[in-house]
Write a protein that holds these residues in place. Sequence first.
Motif, PDB file in Angstrom:
ATOM      1  N   PRO A  15      62.564  23.761  22.068  1.00 11.64           N
ATOM      2  CA  PRO A  15      61.871  23.236  23.248  1.00 11.64           C
ATOM      3  C   PRO A  15      60.516  23.937  23.409  1.00 11.64           C
ATOM      4  N   ILE A  16      59.461  23.329  22.887  1.00 11.82           N
ATOM      5  CA  ILE A  16      58.132  23.950  22.879  1.00 11.82           C
ATOM      6  C   ILE A  16      57.578  24.054  24.292  1.00 11.82           C
ATOM      7  N   THR A  17      57.746  22.991  25.067  1.00  9.74           N
ATOM      8  CA  THR A  17      57.370  23.007  26.482  1.00  9.74           C
ATOM      9  C   THR A  17      58.591  22.567  27.299  1.00  9.74           C
ATOM     10  N   LYS A  18      58.400  22.425  28.595  1.00  6.77           N
ATOM     11  CA  LYS A  18      59.506  21.963  29.442  1.00  6.77           C
ATOM     12  C   LYS A  18      59.869  20.505  29.155  1.00  6.77           C
ATOM     13  N   PHE A  19      58.939  19.782  28.518  1.00  8.97           N
ATOM     14  CA  PHE A  19      59.148  18.343  28.357  1.00  8.97           C
ATOM     15  C   PHE A  19      59.088  17.845  26.916  1.00  8.97           C
ATOM     16  N   PHE A  20      58.735  18.692  25.960  1.00  3.53           N
ATOM     17  CA  PHE A  20      58.604  18.258  24.568  1.00  3.53           C
ATOM     18  C   PHE A  20      59.144  19.323  23.629  1.00  3.53           C
ATOM     19  N   GLY A  21      59.817  18.861  22.586  1.00  2.00           N
ATOM     20  CA  GLY A  21      60.343  19.800  21.602  1.00  2.00           C
ATOM     21  C   GLY A  21      60.574  19.138  20.256  1.00  2.00           C
ATOM     22  N   LEU A  22      60.937  19.961  19.282  1.00  2.00           N
ATOM     23  CA  LEU A  22      61.236  19.506  17.931  1.00  2.00           C
ATOM     24  C   LEU A  22      62.663  19.908  17.579  1.00  2.00           C
ATOM     25  N   SER A  23      63.232  19.268  16.568  1.00  2.00           N
ATOM     26  CA  SER A  23      64.602  19.595  16.182  1.00  2.00           C
ATOM     27  C   SER A  23      64.801  19.413  14.679  1.00  2.00           C
ATOM     28  N   VAL A  24      65.765  20.176  14.163  1.00  2.00           N
ATOM     29  CA  VAL A  24      66.233  20.042  12.780  1.00  2.00           C
ATOM     30  C   VAL A  24      67.750  19.969  12.868  1.00  2.00           C
ATOM     31  N   SER A  25      68.338  18.922  12.272  1.00  2.00           N
ATOM     32  CA  SER A  25      69.766  18.728  12.514  1.00  2.00           C
ATOM     33  C   SER A  25      70.515  18.223  11.282  1.00  2.00           C
ATOM     34  N   PRO A  26      71.273  19.089  10.643  1.00  2.00           N
ATOM     35  CA  PRO A  26      72.222  18.609   9.631  1.00  2.00           C
ATOM     36  C   PRO A  26      73.285  17.743  10.306  1.00  2.00           C
ATOM     37  N   MET A  27      73.763  16.721   9.584  1.00  2.00           N
ATOM     38  CA  MET A  27      74.791  15.851  10.161  1.00  2.00           C
ATOM     39  C   MET A  27      75.807  15.451   9.106  1.00  2.00           C
ATOM     40  N   LEU A  28      77.053  15.361   9.559  1.00  2.00           N
ATOM     41  CA  LEU A  28      78.141  14.877   8.720  1.00  2.00           C
ATOM     42  C   LEU A  28      78.918  13.832   9.508  1.00  2.00           C
ATOM     43  N   GLN A  29      79.040  12.628   8.941  1.00  2.00           N
ATOM     44  CA  GLN A  29      79.855  11.558   9.524  1.00  2.00           C
ATOM     45  C   GLN A  29      80.931  11.193   8.513  1.00  2.00           C
ATOM     46  N   MET A  30      82.181  11.270   8.943  1.00  2.00           N
ATOM     47  CA  MET A  30      83.287  11.011   8.015  1.00  2.00           C
ATOM     48  C   MET A  30      84.203   9.941   8.583  1.00  2.00           C
ATOM     49  N   ASN A  31      84.596   9.014   7.712  1.00  2.00           N
ATOM     50  CA  ASN A  31      85.652   8.066   8.048  1.00  2.00           C
ATOM     51  C   ASN A  31      86.426   7.755   6.776  1.00  2.00           C
ATOM     52  N   LYS A  32      87.423   6.918   6.868  1.00  2.00           N
ATOM     53  CA  LYS A  32      88.307   6.666   5.728  1.00  2.00           C
ATOM     54  C   LYS A  32      87.626   5.884   4.611  1.00  2.00           C
ATOM     55  N   ASP A  33      86.466   5.262   4.916  1.00  2.00           N
ATOM     56  CA  ASP A  33      85.789   4.433   3.924  1.00  2.00           C
ATOM     57  C   ASP A  33      84.500   5.045   3.372  1.00  2.00           C
ATOM     58  N   ARG A  34      83.697   5.663   4.221  1.00  2.00           N
ATOM     59  CA  ARG A  34      82.403   6.179   3.811  1.00  2.00           C
ATOM     60  C   ARG A  34      82.136   7.516   4.479  1.00  2.00           C
ATOM     61  N   THR A  35      81.273   8.310   3.835  1.00  2.00           N
ATOM     62  CA  THR A  35      80.838   9.582   4.403  1.00  2.00           C
ATOM     63  C   THR A  35      79.316   9.658   4.319  1.00  2.00           C
ATOM     64  N   TYR A  36      78.700  10.030   5.433  1.00  2.00           N
ATOM     65  CA  TYR A  36      77.263  10.293   5.437  1.00  2.00           C
ATOM     66  C   TYR A  36      77.045  11.784   5.605  1.00  2.00           C
ATOM     67  N   PHE A  37      76.143  12.351   4.799  1.00  2.00           N
ATOM     68  CA  PHE A  37      75.713  13.723   5.006  1.00  2.00           C
ATOM     69  C   PHE A  37      74.215  13.778   4.752  1.00  2.00           C
ATOM     70  N   GLY A  38      73.522  14.503   5.607  1.00  2.00           N
ATOM     71  CA  GLY A  38      72.078  14.595   5.467  1.00  2.00           C
ATOM     72  C   GLY A  38      71.489  15.490   6.528  1.00  2.00           C
ATOM     73  N   ILE A  39      70.179  15.427   6.641  1.00  2.00           N
ATOM     74  CA  ILE A  39      69.472  16.252   7.619  1.00  2.00           C
ATOM     75  C   ILE A  39      68.451  15.387   8.336  1.00  2.00           C
ATOM     76  N   GLY A  40      68.264  15.662   9.623  1.00  2.00           N
ATOM     77  CA  GLY A  40      67.321  14.904  10.421  1.00  2.00           C
ATOM     78  C   GLY A  40      66.201  15.786  10.955  1.00  2.00           C
TER      79      GLY A  40
END
Length: 201
Positions: A167-192
């Motif tokens: 959170p750079i200011t009270k109203f604006f910020g940046l983010s880095v987010s690894p993510m994992l989504q898993m289900n019985k058919d497909r898996t997503y992994f990546g970074i945002g």
Amino acid sequence: MKRKILLIILIVLNAQLINAQENKKNTYYLSSELNLGNYFGVDYNLNYVFKNNYSLKLGFSGNVRKPKSEPEDFSGGLNGLFSVGIKNPYDHLLNYRIDFGKIYNFNPEGTIRLNFSFGIGYTIIKEPDNWQFVESDTVINLAENYTYSYKSYNTLSFTINPKIEFPITKFFGLSVSPMLQMNKDRTYFGIGLGTMLGKLK
């Protein structure tokens, strides 16, 4: 003398209590990210943080990739070339989710923090199927050399999303987010990589 000392102690404690309450405000903000992993796409979230401690997130992610079922000799033709891949087939992975998380501040100012969240999602998988080769009557193939139809089905996913927020200011910020989504058919992994807008602190 004792009364003066007691009064000073009460004032100091009261100031500390007020300051602690100020640092425990509820916040809310929108976040958006570009995702890159075994799929690529976008992620949008509505975030609510309770007392700078717990988080609730309602989100949507839309990701695509080159179809795993695509024939090796598939060509989008000149139409596909000039449409910059818009008409080309993709595997689609769409996810509507609700996540619950915990906030961990890395510094007293709260300018670097971890929003560690996990949750469940309703996932829509849409993929091209039933590929049929099409003979071309011209030397230059204008259209795709295969026809195909999409199959679509739904499932439930489990998501893990440890997001580092700045959170750079009270109203604006940046983010880095690894993510994992898993289900019985497909898996997503990546970074945002993304931005945050709203009441951040």
